[in-house]
Design a protein around this motif. Structure first.
Motif, PDB file in Angstrom:
ATOM      1  N   MET A   1      55.313  38.239  44.261  1.00 44.94           N
ATOM      2  CA  MET A   1      55.602  37.413  43.079  1.00 44.94           C
ATOM      3  C   MET A   1      54.704  37.024  41.886  1.00 44.94           C
ATOM      4  O   MET A   1      55.014  37.112  41.030  1.00 44.94           O
ATOM      5  N   ILE A   2      53.431  36.983  42.390  1.00 43.63           N
ATOM      6  CA  ILE A   2      52.250  36.820  41.394  1.00 43.63           C
ATOM      7  C   ILE A   2      52.443  38.151  40.738  1.00 43.63           C
ATOM      8  O   ILE A   2      51.948  38.314  39.379  1.00 43.63           O
ATOM      9  N   GLY A   3      52.928  39.447  41.349  1.00 44.99           N
ATOM     10  CA  GLY A   3      52.691  40.566  40.575  1.00 44.99           C
ATOM     11  C   GLY A   3      53.780  40.589  39.426  1.00 44.99           C
ATOM     12  O   GLY A   3      53.381  41.031  38.457  1.00 44.99           O
ATOM     13  N   LEU A   4      54.995  39.923  39.768  1.00 44.51           N
ATOM     14  CA  LEU A   4      55.729  39.810  38.166  1.00 44.51           C
ATOM     15  C   LEU A   4      55.282  38.754  37.357  1.00 44.51           C
ATOM     16  O   LEU A   4      55.486  38.980  35.978  1.00 44.51           O
ATOM     17  N   VAL A   5      54.537  37.687  37.781  1.00 41.31           N
ATOM     18  CA  VAL A   5      53.790  36.849  36.845  1.00 41.31           C
ATOM     19  C   VAL A   5      52.792  37.469  35.891  1.00 41.31           C
ATOM     20  O   VAL A   5      52.729  37.523  34.940  1.00 41.31           O
ATOM     21  N   ASN A   8      53.357  39.281  32.649  1.00 42.50           N
ATOM     22  CA  ASN A   8      53.401  38.573  31.152  1.00 42.50           C
ATOM     23  C   ASN A   8      51.844  37.967  30.973  1.00 42.50           C
ATOM     24  O   ASN A   8      52.018  37.387  29.891  1.00 42.50           O
ATOM     25  N   ARG A   9      50.971  38.229  31.789  1.00 40.67           N
ATOM     26  CA  ARG A   9      49.785  37.567  31.365  1.00 40.67           C
ATOM     27  C   ARG A   9      48.692  38.518  30.654  1.00 40.67           C
ATOM     28  O   ARG A   9      49.081  39.559  30.944  1.00 40.67           O
ATOM     29  N   LYS A  10      47.885  38.039  30.110  1.00 42.09           N
ATOM     30  CA  LYS A  10      46.902  39.077  29.339  1.00 42.09           C
ATOM     31  C   LYS A  10      46.004  39.379  30.428  1.00 42.09           C
ATOM     32  O   LYS A  10      45.790  38.738  31.432  1.00 42.09           O
ATOM     33  N   PRO A  11      45.457  40.745  30.262  1.00 43.49           N
ATOM     34  CA  PRO A  11      44.525  41.171  31.303  1.00 43.49           C
ATOM     35  C   PRO A  11      43.416  40.249  31.710  1.00 43.49           C
ATOM     36  O   PRO A  11      42.886  40.185  33.025  1.00 43.49           O
ATOM     37  N   ILE A  12      42.784  39.246  30.893  1.00 44.78           N
ATOM     38  CA  ILE A  12      41.772  38.416  31.273  1.00 44.78           C
ATOM     39  C   ILE A  12      42.295  37.409  32.410  1.00 44.78           C
ATOM     40  O   ILE A  12      41.594  36.707  33.243  1.00 44.78           O
ATOM     41  N   HIS A  13      43.680  37.136  32.268  1.00 43.83           N
ATOM     42  CA  HIS A  13      44.403  35.948  33.316  1.00 43.83           C
ATOM     43  C   HIS A  13      45.168  36.457  34.342  1.00 43.83           C
ATOM     44  O   HIS A  13      45.485  35.698  35.190  1.00 43.83           O
ATOM     45  N   LYS A  14      45.003  37.845  34.616  1.00 44.15           N
ATOM     46  CA  LYS A  14      45.888  38.401  35.685  1.00 44.15           C
ATOM     47  C   LYS A  14      45.114  38.220  37.122  1.00 44.15           C
ATOM     48  O   LYS A  14      43.947  37.890  37.158  1.00 44.15           O
ATOM     49  N   MET A  15      46.068  37.905  38.018  1.00 42.48           N
ATOM     50  CA  MET A  15      45.263  37.653  39.381  1.00 42.48           C
ATOM     51  C   MET A  15      44.959  38.756  40.024  1.00 42.48           C
ATOM     52  O   MET A  15      46.035  39.627  40.236  1.00 42.48           O
ATOM     53  N   PRO A  16      43.951  39.123  40.718  1.00 43.77           N
ATOM     54  CA  PRO A  16      43.588  40.368  41.322  1.00 43.77           C
ATOM     55  C   PRO A  16      44.288  40.703  42.621  1.00 43.77           C
ATOM     56  O   PRO A  16      44.864  39.712  43.247  1.00 43.77           O
ATOM     57  N   MET A  17      44.577  41.894  42.840  1.00 44.00           N
ATOM     58  CA  MET A  17      45.410  42.137  44.326  1.00 44.00           C
ATOM     59  C   MET A  17      44.619  41.611  45.375  1.00 44.00           C
ATOM     60  O   MET A  17      45.430  41.236  46.298  1.00 44.00           O
ATOM     61  N   THR A  18      43.365  41.671  45.266  1.00 41.60           N
ATOM     62  CA  THR A  18      42.886  41.114  46.684  1.00 41.60           C
ATOM     63  C   THR A  18      43.016  39.540  46.799  1.00 41.60           C
ATOM     64  O   THR A  18      43.227  39.063  48.030  1.00 41.60           O
ATOM     65  N   GLN A  19      42.848  38.753  45.624  1.00 41.22           N
ATOM     66  CA  GLN A  19      43.365  37.214  45.718  1.00 41.22           C
ATOM     67  C   GLN A  19      44.852  37.159  46.207  1.00 41.22           C
ATOM     68  O   GLN A  19      45.223  35.895  46.875  1.00 41.22           O
ATOM     69  N   GLN A  20      45.631  38.066  45.632  1.00 37.66           N
ATOM     70  CA  GLN A  20      47.151  37.926  46.085  1.00 37.66           C
ATOM     71  C   GLN A  20      47.452  38.206  47.650  1.00 37.66           C
ATOM     72  O   GLN A  20      47.971  37.368  48.286  1.00 37.66           O
ATOM     73  N   VAL A  21      46.674  39.248  48.204  1.00 39.09           N
ATOM     74  CA  VAL A  21      46.561  39.478  49.493  1.00 39.09           C
ATOM     75  C   VAL A  21      46.226  37.909  50.315  1.00 39.09           C
ATOM     76  O   VAL A  21      46.647  37.641  51.184  1.00 39.09           O
ATOM     77  N   MET A  22      44.979  37.624  49.848  1.00 42.89           N
ATOM     78  CA  MET A  22      44.315  36.369  50.455  1.00 42.89           C
ATOM     79  C   MET A  22      45.242  35.252  50.581  1.00 42.89           C
ATOM     80  O   MET A  22      45.525  34.526  51.439  1.00 42.89           O
ATOM     81  N   MET A  23      46.239  35.009  49.388  1.00 40.24           N
ATOM     82  CA  MET A  23      46.997  34.082  49.255  1.00 40.24           C
ATOM     83  C   MET A  23      48.236  34.187  50.346  1.00 40.24           C
ATOM     84  O   MET A  23      48.611  33.395  51.083  1.00 40.24           O
TER      85      MET A  23
END
Length: 80
Positions: A1-5, A8-23
């Motif tokens: 889900m975060i990948g889809l979000v 549409n985000r600017k590169p500076i505001h994208k959530m890294p994959m490591t944080q997505q995995v931790m979530m």
């Protein structure tokens, strides 16, 4: 889900994959699943509740107990 979000985000505001995995890893630990079992009217309600509780206890103890090692493995810095 975060990948889809992130699309549409600017590169500076994208959530890294490591944080997505931790979530994903931390999750809700079955609180919602157990609350849903409280409303099962069938004859198998006891079995379903027991099975759900075993899964909840497992995820709380094993996954919850391994949160700090997972943070270290993903090299996510935490504030002390």
């Amino acid at each position: 889900m975060i990948g889809l979000v992130n699309l549409n985000r600017k590169p500076i505001h994208k959530m890294p994959m490591t944080q997505q995995v931790m979530m994903w890893f931390s999750g809700l630990r079955g609180a919602l699943a157990f609350s849903l079992t409280l409303h099962i009217p069938s004859g198998a309600a006891t079995l379903i509740k027991t099975t759900t509780l075993v899964i909840v206890f497992f995820t709380v103890l094993v996954l919850g107990g391994s949160t700090v090692p997972m943070l270290k493995a993903l090299k996510i810095k935490v504030r002390a």
